[in-house]
Write a protein that holds these residues in place. Structure first.
Motif, PDB file in Angstrom:
ATOM      1  N   GLN A   1       9.152   0.560  -4.058  1.00 25.51           N
ATOM      2  CA  GLN A   1       9.573   0.467  -5.450  1.00 25.51           C
ATOM      3  C   GLN A   1       9.885  -0.955  -5.880  1.00 25.51           C
ATOM      4  O   GLN A   1       9.726  -1.306  -7.034  1.00 25.51           O
TER       5      GLN A   1
ATOM      6  N   ASN B   1       4.745   3.343  -0.873  1.00 24.37           N
ATOM      7  CA  ASN B   1       5.487   3.743  -2.063  1.00 24.37           C
ATOM      8  C   ASN B   1       6.660   2.814  -2.339  1.00 24.37           C
ATOM      9  O   ASN B   1       7.689   3.232  -2.846  1.00 24.37           O
TER      10      ASN B   1
ATOM     11  N   THR C   1       0.804  -1.219   0.000  1.00 26.90           N
ATOM     12  CA  THR C   1       0.000   0.000   0.000  1.00 26.90           C
ATOM     13  C   THR C   1       0.839   1.271   0.000  1.00 26.90           C
ATOM     14  O   THR C   1       0.331   2.335  -0.287  1.00 26.90           O
TER      15      THR C   1
ATOM     16  N   GLY D   1       0.970  -0.625 -10.202  1.00 24.83           N
ATOM     17  CA  GLY D   1       0.102   0.548 -10.268  1.00 24.83           C
ATOM     18  C   GLY D   1       0.825   1.855 -10.029  1.00 24.83           C
ATOM     19  O   GLY D   1       0.383   2.909 -10.486  1.00 24.83           O
ATOM     20  N   HIS D   2       1.941   1.809  -9.337  1.00 25.43           N
ATOM     21  CA  HIS D   2       2.733   3.030  -9.115  1.00 25.43           C
ATOM     22  C   HIS D   2       4.189   2.861  -9.580  1.00 25.43           C
ATOM     23  O   HIS D   2       5.081   3.551  -9.117  1.00 25.43           O
ATOM     24  N   GLY D   3       4.391   1.948 -10.504  1.00 22.78           N
ATOM     25  CA  GLY D   3       5.719   1.800 -11.107  1.00 22.78           C
ATOM     26  C   GLY D   3       6.665   0.892 -10.359  1.00 22.78           C
ATOM     27  O   GLY D   3       7.833   0.789 -10.712  1.00 22.78           O
ATOM     28  N   GLY D   4       6.194   0.207  -9.320  1.00 26.04           N
ATOM     29  CA  GLY D   4       7.039  -0.704  -8.567  1.00 26.04           C
ATOM     30  C   GLY D   4       7.113  -2.068  -9.238  1.00 26.04           C
ATOM     31  O   GLY D   4       6.374  -2.359 -10.178  1.00 26.04           O
TER      32      GLY D   4
END
Length: 127
Positions: free
Chosen positions: A44, A42, A40, A73-76
């Motif tokens: 990576q 940030n 959930t 979903g956030h580039g991880g």
């Protein structure tokens, strides 16, 4: 047999999780529960060390897909390290984890993570 899940302290946006035992219909929910709070933020990269994993079923593959989707979903990314031959064969058959996200040793994945971070610092975030 059960699944042993060891979550190491996060470092520089990367979280390492060591799995040992069997990742199957009896154990995947435990992994999903342990990974949920990690996915959930940030984060990576989530590094799954599978050196001690002896068996993986479709339920285990589904857990890895779920983690990949959450981080993607956030580039991880979810990176797999040290898979035993039988686990690698399952990944090969179902193409569960792209080949560029499977590493033969911890040193190899650490070198990849260092290079990835260096790219970000240089302003070039492409793979």
């Amino acid at each position: 047999m059960s699944l042993d899940i060891q979550i190491l302290p996060a470092t520089r946006g990367s979280q390492r999780v060591i799995l040992a035992g069997r990742l199957d219909t009896n154990t995947y929910e435990g992994l999903d529960e342990k990974l949920a709070p990690l996915l959930t933020g940030n984060l990576q990269s989530l590094v799954l060390d599978l050196a001690g994993l002896e068996y993986i079923s479709s339920a285990g593959i589904r857990s890895i897909f779920k983690a990949r989707k959450a981080l993607g979903g956030h580039g991880g990314k979810v990176l797999v390290v040290n898979p035993q031959a039988q686990i690698q064969k399952v990944f090969d058959v179902v193409k569960a984890v792209p080949l560029n996200e499977i590493f033969s040793s911890t040193a190899e994945v650490d070198a990849y993570l260092d290079a990835m971070q260096h790219k970000v610092l240089q302003g070039d975030e492409e793979d």
